[in-house]
Design a protein around this motif. Sequence first.
Motif, PDB file in Angstrom:
ATOM      1  N   ALA A 102       0.837  -1.207   0.000  1.00  0.00           N
ATOM      2  CA  ALA A 102       0.000   0.000   0.000  1.00  0.00           C
ATOM      3  C   ALA A 102       0.871   1.257   0.000  1.00  0.00           C
ATOM      4  N   VAL A 103       1.935   1.255   0.791  1.00  0.00           N
ATOM      5  CA  VAL A 103       2.857   2.403   0.819  1.00  0.00           C
ATOM      6  C   VAL A 103       3.456   2.606  -0.569  1.00  0.00           C
ATOM      7  N   SER A 104       3.911   1.540  -1.186  1.00  0.00           N
ATOM      8  CA  SER A 104       4.503   1.635  -2.519  1.00  0.00           C
ATOM      9  C   SER A 104       3.486   2.138  -3.539  1.00  0.00           C
ATOM     10  N   PHE A 105       2.269   1.588  -3.495  1.00  0.00           N
ATOM     11  CA  PHE A 105       1.213   1.990  -4.421  1.00  0.00           C
ATOM     12  C   PHE A 105       0.923   3.489  -4.304  1.00  0.00           C
ATOM     13  N   VAL A 106       0.732   3.962  -3.084  1.00  0.00           N
ATOM     14  CA  VAL A 106       0.343   5.364  -2.891  1.00  0.00           C
ATOM     15  C   VAL A 106       1.504   6.305  -3.194  1.00  0.00           C
ATOM     16  N   TYR A 107       2.726   5.952  -2.760  1.00  0.00           N
ATOM     17  CA  TYR A 107       3.852   6.842  -3.039  1.00  0.00           C
ATOM     18  C   TYR A 107       4.056   7.005  -4.544  1.00  0.00           C
ATOM     19  N   PHE A 108       4.058   5.893  -5.271  1.00  0.00           N
ATOM     20  CA  PHE A 108       4.297   6.001  -6.704  1.00  0.00           C
ATOM     21  C   PHE A 108       3.093   6.570  -7.449  1.00  0.00           C
ATOM     22  N   SER A 109       1.915   6.515  -6.840  1.00  0.00           N
ATOM     23  CA  SER A 109       0.764   7.237  -7.385  1.00  0.00           C
ATOM     24  C   SER A 109       1.037   8.737  -7.326  1.00  0.00           C
ATOM     25  N   TYR A 110       1.523   9.184  -6.157  1.00  0.00           N
ATOM     26  CA  TYR A 110       1.911  10.596  -6.013  1.00  0.00           C
ATOM     27  C   TYR A 110       3.003  10.956  -7.029  1.00  0.00           C
ATOM     28  N   ALA A 111       4.028  10.104  -7.129  1.00  0.00           N
ATOM     29  CA  ALA A 111       5.148  10.384  -8.033  1.00  0.00           C
ATOM     30  C   ALA A 111       4.681  10.479  -9.482  1.00  0.00           C
ATOM     31  N   VAL A 141      -1.844   3.466 -12.922  1.00  0.00           N
ATOM     32  CA  VAL A 141      -3.265   3.719 -12.651  1.00  0.00           C
ATOM     33  C   VAL A 141      -3.506   5.199 -12.380  1.00  0.00           C
ATOM     34  N   THR A 142      -2.621   5.810 -11.604  1.00  0.00           N
ATOM     35  CA  THR A 142      -2.826   7.217 -11.245  1.00  0.00           C
ATOM     36  C   THR A 142      -2.574   8.157 -12.408  1.00  0.00           C
ATOM     37  N   VAL A 143      -1.560   7.884 -13.203  1.00  0.00           N
ATOM     38  CA  VAL A 143      -1.305   8.760 -14.357  1.00  0.00           C
ATOM     39  C   VAL A 143      -2.509   8.751 -15.295  1.00  0.00           C
ATOM     40  N   ILE A 144      -3.047   7.581 -15.562  1.00  0.00           N
ATOM     41  CA  ILE A 144      -4.209   7.494 -16.456  1.00  0.00           C
ATOM     42  C   ILE A 144      -5.449   8.079 -15.792  1.00  0.00           C
ATOM     43  N   GLY A 145      -5.704   7.655 -14.544  1.00  0.00           N
ATOM     44  CA  GLY A 145      -6.907   8.115 -13.850  1.00  0.00           C
ATOM     45  C   GLY A 145      -6.910   9.607 -13.568  1.00  0.00           C
ATOM     46  N   SER A 146      -5.769  10.135 -13.116  1.00  0.00           N
ATOM     47  CA  SER A 146      -5.728  11.568 -12.822  1.00  0.00           C
ATOM     48  C   SER A 146      -5.747  12.386 -14.109  1.00  0.00           C
ATOM     49  N   GLY A 147      -5.232  11.815 -15.199  1.00  0.00           N
ATOM     50  CA  GLY A 147      -5.333  12.507 -16.486  1.00  0.00           C
ATOM     51  C   GLY A 147      -6.779  12.713 -16.880  1.00  0.00           C
ATOM     52  N   ILE A 163      -6.856  21.613 -14.759  1.00  0.00           N
ATOM     53  CA  ILE A 163      -5.539  21.453 -14.156  1.00  0.00           C
ATOM     54  C   ILE A 163      -5.442  22.178 -12.816  1.00  0.00           C
ATOM     55  N   GLY A 164      -6.333  23.092 -12.548  1.00  0.00           N
ATOM     56  CA  GLY A 164      -6.347  23.794 -11.260  1.00  0.00           C
ATOM     57  C   GLY A 164      -6.590  22.857 -10.090  1.00  0.00           C
ATOM     58  N   ALA A 165      -7.123  21.676 -10.350  1.00  0.00           N
ATOM     59  CA  ALA A 165      -7.361  20.689  -9.280  1.00  0.00           C
ATOM     60  C   ALA A 165      -6.090  19.922  -8.910  1.00  0.00           C
ATOM     61  N   PHE A 166      -5.019  20.144  -9.636  1.00  0.00           N
ATOM     62  CA  PHE A 166      -3.772  19.417  -9.399  1.00  0.00           C
ATOM     63  C   PHE A 166      -3.298  19.472  -7.938  1.00  0.00           C
ATOM     64  N   PRO A 167      -3.202  20.664  -7.308  1.00  0.00           N
ATOM     65  CA  PRO A 167      -2.729  20.683  -5.915  1.00  0.00           C
ATOM     66  C   PRO A 167      -3.612  19.865  -4.965  1.00  0.00           C
ATOM     67  N   ILE A 168      -4.903  19.850  -5.202  1.00  0.00           N
ATOM     68  CA  ILE A 168      -5.818  19.075  -4.350  1.00  0.00           C
ATOM     69  C   ILE A 168      -5.518  17.582  -4.483  1.00  0.00           C
ATOM     70  N   LEU A 169      -5.249  17.124  -5.688  1.00  0.00           N
ATOM     71  CA  LEU A 169      -4.905  15.713  -5.890  1.00  0.00           C
ATOM     72  C   LEU A 169      -3.589  15.361  -5.202  1.00  0.00           C
ATOM     73  N   VAL A 170      -2.606  16.253  -5.287  1.00  0.00           N
ATOM     74  CA  VAL A 170      -1.322  16.024  -4.617  1.00  0.00           C
ATOM     75  C   VAL A 170      -1.537  15.922  -3.107  1.00  0.00           C
ATOM     76  N   ILE A 171      -2.287  16.856  -2.555  1.00  0.00           N
ATOM     77  CA  ILE A 171      -2.566  16.847  -1.116  1.00  0.00           C
ATOM     78  C   ILE A 171      -3.330  15.585  -0.731  1.00  0.00           C
ATOM     79  N   GLY A 172      -4.285  15.184  -1.556  1.00  0.00           N
ATOM     80  CA  GLY A 172      -5.050  13.973  -1.274  1.00  0.00           C
ATOM     81  C   GLY A 172      -4.181  12.732  -1.227  1.00  0.00           C
ATOM     82  N   LEU A 173      -3.284  12.584  -2.201  1.00  0.00           N
ATOM     83  CA  LEU A 173      -2.417  11.406  -2.223  1.00  0.00           C
ATOM     84  C   LEU A 173      -1.415  11.409  -1.068  1.00  0.00           C
ATOM     85  N   LEU A 174      -0.859  12.572  -0.743  1.00  0.00           N
ATOM     86  CA  LEU A 174       0.077  12.627   0.381  1.00  0.00           C
ATOM     87  C   LEU A 174      -0.648  12.386   1.708  1.00  0.00           C
TER      88      LEU A 174
END
Length: 193
Positions: A18-27, A153-159, A167-178
């Motif tokens: 889970a840690v690996s999944f979420v970190y690399f989702s953020y990355a 999954v995250t690159v495709i889904g967040s795209g 694109i203004g929602a980008f910071p919210i997604l970053v905060i959500g994943l972190l």
Amino acid sequence: PRRLMPGSGRRPLLAFGAVSFVYFSYAGLFSTYAPLWFQSLGYGTLAIGALASAQSATRLFGPYAWGWFADHGGRRVRMLRIAIGGALVSAVGLLVPGGYGWVGAVTVALFICTSGVIPISDALLAQFVSRDGALDIGRYGRVRVWGSIGFVVTVIGSGALLQRAGIGAFPILVIGLLSLLLITVTTKPIDPQ
């Protein structure tokens, strides 16, 4: 926290996955969509390149510093939580209106904090899947593959999400994943000591 014997239990392996999944989702989110967000702020190609290169610059010292503190302090899980907490606080700074200097400082702080996540979590995982000083490559690989899955999954889904929300929602997604990453490392059994 509950102490685990190295190599024991499936639940900690799921936690590390889970840690690996979420970190690399953020990355994946940040590396793919941050340049578009920077462009939406009105920055030119050179300015965006400088911001993007800050990640590589922080990788020259960040992982080693975080790893040293985690190894010499004997509190790897605590240092992992501090690194992720610092990254989350930095990411909240992306919501604060400011000029290029502000965005640059916040981005560098975010990169410094996230540079500690993989070295510390990998040390914890390696300790957990090792027996008699030998790393079990198969178990290690089965955990780390979740990082690749999370990235894709995250690159495709967040795209798709950013296409719809803007694109203004980008910071919210970053905060959500972190935030999700911090929850993961505070609620899952990842301390093999």
